[in-house]
Design an enzyme around this catalytic site. Structure first.
Site, PDB file in Angstrom:
ATOM      1  N   ARG A   1      30.532  75.748 -21.576  1.00 37.78           N
ATOM      2  CA  ARG A   1      31.059  74.658 -20.742  1.00 37.78           C
ATOM      3  C   ARG A   1      31.056  73.317 -21.462  1.00 37.78           C
ATOM      4  O   ARG A   1      31.525  72.317 -20.916  1.00 37.78           O
ATOM      5  CB  ARG A   1      30.302  74.575 -19.407  1.00 37.78           C
ATOM      6  CG  ARG A   1      28.834  74.228 -19.512  1.00 37.78           C
ATOM      7  CD  ARG A   1      28.210  74.109 -18.125  1.00 37.78           C
ATOM      8  NE  ARG A   1      26.776  73.846 -18.196  1.00 37.78           N
ATOM      9  CZ  ARG A   1      26.054  73.363 -17.202  1.00 37.78           C
ATOM     10  NH1 ARG A   1      26.622  73.072 -16.058  1.00 37.78           N
ATOM     11  NH2 ARG A   1      24.752  73.174 -17.337  1.00 37.78           N
TER      12      ARG A   1
ATOM     13  N   HIS B   1      30.532  79.554 -12.053  1.00 35.09           N
ATOM     14  CA  HIS B   1      29.593  78.764 -11.234  1.00 35.09           C
ATOM     15  C   HIS B   1      30.382  77.907 -10.234  1.00 35.09           C
ATOM     16  O   HIS B   1      30.350  76.677 -10.270  1.00 35.09           O
ATOM     17  CB  HIS B   1      28.801  77.896 -12.218  1.00 35.09           C
ATOM     18  CG  HIS B   1      27.627  77.153 -11.680  1.00 35.09           C
ATOM     19  ND1 HIS B   1      27.682  76.312 -10.578  1.00 35.09           N
ATOM     20  CD2 HIS B   1      26.348  77.105 -12.115  1.00 35.09           C
ATOM     21  CE1 HIS B   1      26.505  75.784 -10.392  1.00 35.09           C
ATOM     22  NE2 HIS B   1      25.672  76.242 -11.303  1.00 35.09           N
TER      23      HIS B   1
ATOM     24  N   ASP C   1      18.406  78.176  -4.072  1.00 28.95           N
ATOM     25  CA  ASP C   1      18.734  78.522  -5.458  1.00 28.95           C
ATOM     26  C   ASP C   1      18.322  79.982  -5.676  1.00 28.95           C
ATOM     27  O   ASP C   1      17.167  80.268  -5.980  1.00 28.95           O
ATOM     28  CB  ASP C   1      17.971  77.568  -6.398  1.00 28.95           C
ATOM     29  CG  ASP C   1      18.436  77.678  -7.841  1.00 28.95           C
ATOM     30  OD1 ASP C   1      19.275  78.552  -8.148  1.00 28.95           O
ATOM     31  OD2 ASP C   1      17.952  76.874  -8.666  1.00 28.95           O
TER      32      ASP C   1
ATOM     33  N   GLU D   1      28.245  81.845  -6.986  1.00 22.68           N
ATOM     34  CA  GLU D   1      28.556  82.133  -8.383  1.00 22.68           C
ATOM     35  C   GLU D   1      28.645  83.634  -8.634  1.00 22.68           C
ATOM     36  O   GLU D   1      27.786  84.393  -8.182  1.00 22.68           O
ATOM     37  CB  GLU D   1      27.469  81.516  -9.274  1.00 22.68           C
ATOM     38  CG  GLU D   1      27.207  80.049  -8.945  1.00 22.68           C
ATOM     39  CD  GLU D   1      25.962  79.506  -9.644  1.00 22.68           C
ATOM     40  OE1 GLU D   1      25.671  79.942 -10.768  1.00 22.68           O
ATOM     41  OE2 GLU D   1      25.284  78.654  -9.048  1.00 22.68           O
TER      42      GLU D   1
HETATM   43  C1  BG6 Z   1      22.548  77.004 -10.618  1.00 21.26           C
HETATM   44  C2  BG6 Z   1      21.104  77.239 -10.957  1.00 21.26           C
HETATM   45  O1  BG6 Z   1      23.285  78.105 -11.031  1.00 21.26           O
HETATM   46  O2  BG6 Z   1      23.016  75.855 -11.315  1.00 21.26           O
HETATM   47  C3  BG6 Z   1      20.313  76.008 -10.548  1.00 21.26           C
HETATM   48  O3  BG6 Z   1      20.647  78.397 -10.287  1.00 21.26           O
HETATM   49  C4  BG6 Z   1      20.873  74.775 -11.241  1.00 21.26           C
HETATM   50  O4  BG6 Z   1      18.947  76.193 -10.898  1.00 21.26           O
HETATM   51  C5  BG6 Z   1      22.357  74.665 -10.931  1.00 21.26           C
HETATM   52  O5  BG6 Z   1      20.205  73.628 -10.784  1.00 21.26           O
HETATM   53  C6  BG6 Z   1      23.047  73.493 -11.606  1.00 21.26           C
HETATM   54  O6  BG6 Z   1      22.832  73.537 -12.987  1.00 21.26           O
HETATM   55  P1  BG6 Z   1      23.339  72.388 -13.917  1.00 21.26           P
HETATM   56  O7  BG6 Z   1      22.830  72.710 -15.294  1.00 21.26           O
HETATM   57  O8  BG6 Z   1      24.839  72.399 -13.871  1.00 21.26           O
HETATM   58  O9  BG6 Z   1      22.775  71.104 -13.371  1.00 21.26           O
END
Ligand code: BG6
Length: 300
Positions: A96, A169, A215, A273
């Site tokens: 990403r 995600h 989560d 996700e």
């Molecule tokens: C989720 C995780 O997939 O992504 C969480 O399970 C995390 O723990 C969230 O906080 C966001 O992640 P990021 O790295 O994009 O802030």
């Protein structure tokens, strides 16, 4: 084959997006959408007659080397901190954070498929890419239509076995997460990653509802439906090649702690996700490939 803008269908434009980053914009009679080359990050999909399905933070960065907040980040080749020491930071892998190549776009029956690619050769200088030094080709096909389909294919182009985690995600827009339910996970076991949760796997009973930071990594390869009580909209997510469904909402404190996420934005989103993570990491022998697909359908 890299498409030049001149070769793209009329419904597709390669433009300068936020932060000057290149973005592919699609507009057909049935839907609009956009995908940034940075991270192959889908930032919009709106079927005709519907409100935007994909949520974006108003505080997102659009900066090389930083993740876009909202949309559909591609987590690869690790999820979260990864399964081995030394992978993160950054969390969720380097895909990403990297610039993907636009291979082309094709319109068929009113639907547009945009295809992007990232290989190990494209990751020089990308944060933490050196932590996973394996030959690979990742190809991402995004089909914008009445439905949205995203398919990530990873091929092991080296001569040794590789294993990786991956997640699409997706941030979904909802009227209010507190009146939203996720159906389809009843009876599935999950790992609870929220603060204070125990390390054991828990069994889901009934729909997933939201009353605090959530989560969870579910063992589930089935279809789920996000039922948005505030708007009456239902978003279906059907998938293939995925053993896990992750459900996430940061709630108050985590939202406040994230610099690229507005303090008051958390009620308007939920992440569902499509993933292969932790014990369900994908293992590919030399020359093998694997595809993970998610298909989103909206009904009222
Ligand atoms: C989720 C995780 O997939 O992504 C969480 O399970 C995390 O723990 C969230 O906080 C966001 O992640 P990021 O790295 O994009 O802030």
């Amino acid at each position: 084959m890299t498409s030049t803008p001149a070769e793209l269908p009329e419904s597709v434009v390669l433009a300068e997006g936020e932060g000057g980053l290149p973005v592919v914009r699609v507009a057909t009679a049935v839907a609009t959408g956009e995908v940034y080359l940075h991270g192959a990050h889908v930032t919009a999909w709106t079927p005709a007659g519907s409100d935007p399905v994909i949520w974006m933070s108003g505080e997102s960065r659009f900066t090389p080397g930083e993740a876009i907040r909202g949309g559909i980040p591609i987590c690869f080749p690790w999820f979260g901190a990864g399964r081995e020491p030394g992978l993160a930071p950054p969390p969720h892998g380097f895909a990403r954070l990297a610039g993907w190549r636009l291979l082309g776009a094709e319109e068929r029956d009113g639907e547009v498929t945009v295809t992007l690619r990232l290989t190990d050769a494209d990751t020089a200088g990308v944060k933490a890419a050196a932590a996973w030094p394996h030959p690979f080709t990742a190809t991402y096909a995004v089909t914008f239509g009445r439905e949205l389909t995203v398919a990530l294919t990873v091929e092991n182009t080296g001569d040794a076995e590789i294993s990786f985690e991956e997640a699409l995600h997706t941030y979904l827009a909802v009227a209010d997460v507190r009146t939203t339910a996720v159906q389809g996970l009843d009876g599935a076991t999950y790992l609870d990653k929220a603060p204070g949760a125990g390390p054991d796997h828990v069994t889901q009973e009934g729909d997933v509802t939201f009353t605090e930071e959530t989560d969870r990594v579910y063992a589930s390869s089935g279809t789920v439906v996000v039922v948005d009580g505030g708007s009456g909209r239902r978003i279906g997510i059907a998938k293939e090649g995925s053993a896990n469904t992750v459900v996430w909402n940061p709630w108050v404190d985590k939202a406040a702690a994230m610099p690229d996420f507005g303090d008051d934005e958390w009620p308007a989103m939920v992440c569902v996700e499509t993933a292969n993570a932790l014990d369900d990491a994908v293992v590919l022998a030399a020359g093998q490939r694997h595809t993970m697909t998610a298909r989103y359908t909206v009904t009222r």
